[in-house]
Motif scaffolding. Structure first.
Motif, PDB file in Angstrom:
ATOM      1  N   UNK A  26       1.720   6.393  -6.975  1.00 26.88           N
ATOM      2  CA  UNK A  26       0.361   7.207  -7.546  1.00 26.88           C
ATOM      3  C   UNK A  26       0.443   8.587  -7.162  1.00 26.88           C
ATOM      4  N   UNK A  27       1.170   8.876  -6.038  1.00 28.28           N
ATOM      5  CA  UNK A  27       1.223  10.630  -5.563  1.00 28.28           C
ATOM      6  C   UNK A  27       1.612  11.356  -6.693  1.00 28.28           C
ATOM      7  N   UNK A  28       2.539  11.007  -7.330  1.00 24.38           N
ATOM      8  CA  UNK A  28       3.163  11.751  -8.480  1.00 24.38           C
ATOM      9  C   UNK A  28       2.004  12.158  -9.424  1.00 24.38           C
TER      10      UNK A  28
ATOM     11  N   UNK B 208       0.874  -1.148   0.026  1.00 25.53           N
ATOM     12  CA  UNK B 208      -0.058  -0.011  -0.025  1.00 25.53           C
ATOM     13  C   UNK B 208       1.011   1.232   0.239  1.00 25.53           C
ATOM     14  N   UNK B 209       2.117   1.281   0.903  1.00 27.42           N
ATOM     15  CA  UNK B 209       2.889   2.352   0.912  1.00 27.42           C
ATOM     16  C   UNK B 209       3.502   2.529  -0.480  1.00 27.42           C
ATOM     17  N   UNK B 210       3.973   1.491  -1.273  1.00 33.15           N
ATOM     18  CA  UNK B 210       4.587   1.741  -2.453  1.00 33.15           C
ATOM     19  C   UNK B 210       3.573   2.212  -3.554  1.00 33.15           C
TER      20      UNK B 210
END
Length: 147
Positions: free
Chosen positions: A18-20, A11-13
């Motif tokens: 996806x944040x970018x 989930x962190x990865x």
């Protein structure tokens, strides 16, 4: 009201990847607070009566605190609690205006910094007997920068 988050490595990865692709406003959606429930409101009401002023201040600063609870905390004997109510942008503007007349200058300072305080009251506070309140009111009016 815990802020601990349990996420898996995957989930962190995924969030990093996806944040970018998200706009800044969309990224904020990933970090929303949990919804305010009746049990959380009940806890706020219970904590509002705590003996320690710092606990009551925490309740007064909560943007989800009910208006009747903020109104009760605006009558608190501790100026720190009243100040938290005054600076809480979720506080009813009429209550912020009432707190802008508080006997304690620190409370008036927080009230003048609350953007919901009407401009005519900010103009009145520019002539406040306390120099810091007057300076902050002037800053709000664009006349000077607070020191």
């Amino acid at each position: 009201m815990s802020c601990i988050r349990f996420t898996t490595t995957a989930q962190r990865e995924s969030m990093r990847r996806d944040a970018a692709a998200l706009a800044a406003a969309d990224q904020a959606v990933l970090h929303l607070s949990p919804p305010m429930t009746a049990s959380k409101i009940a806890r706020l009401r219970l904590l509002a009566g705590h003996d320690r002023a710092t606990i009551r201040q925490s309740v007064a600063s909560n943007r989800s605190a009910p208006q009747d609870l903020l109104a009760a905390l605006a009558e608190d004997r501790d100026p720190g609690v009243r100040g938290e109510v005054a600076k809480n942008e979720a506080t009813d503007p009429a209550l912020v205006e009432r707190l802008s007349h508080d006997r304690d200058a620190r409370v008036r300072c927080w009230a003048v910094l609350n953007p919901t305080l009407p401009r005519p009251r900010v103009e009145e506070l520019a002539a406040d007997r306390d120099a810091q309140v007057a300076r902050l009111a002037g800053w709000r009016l664009g006349a000077e920068v607070p020191a």
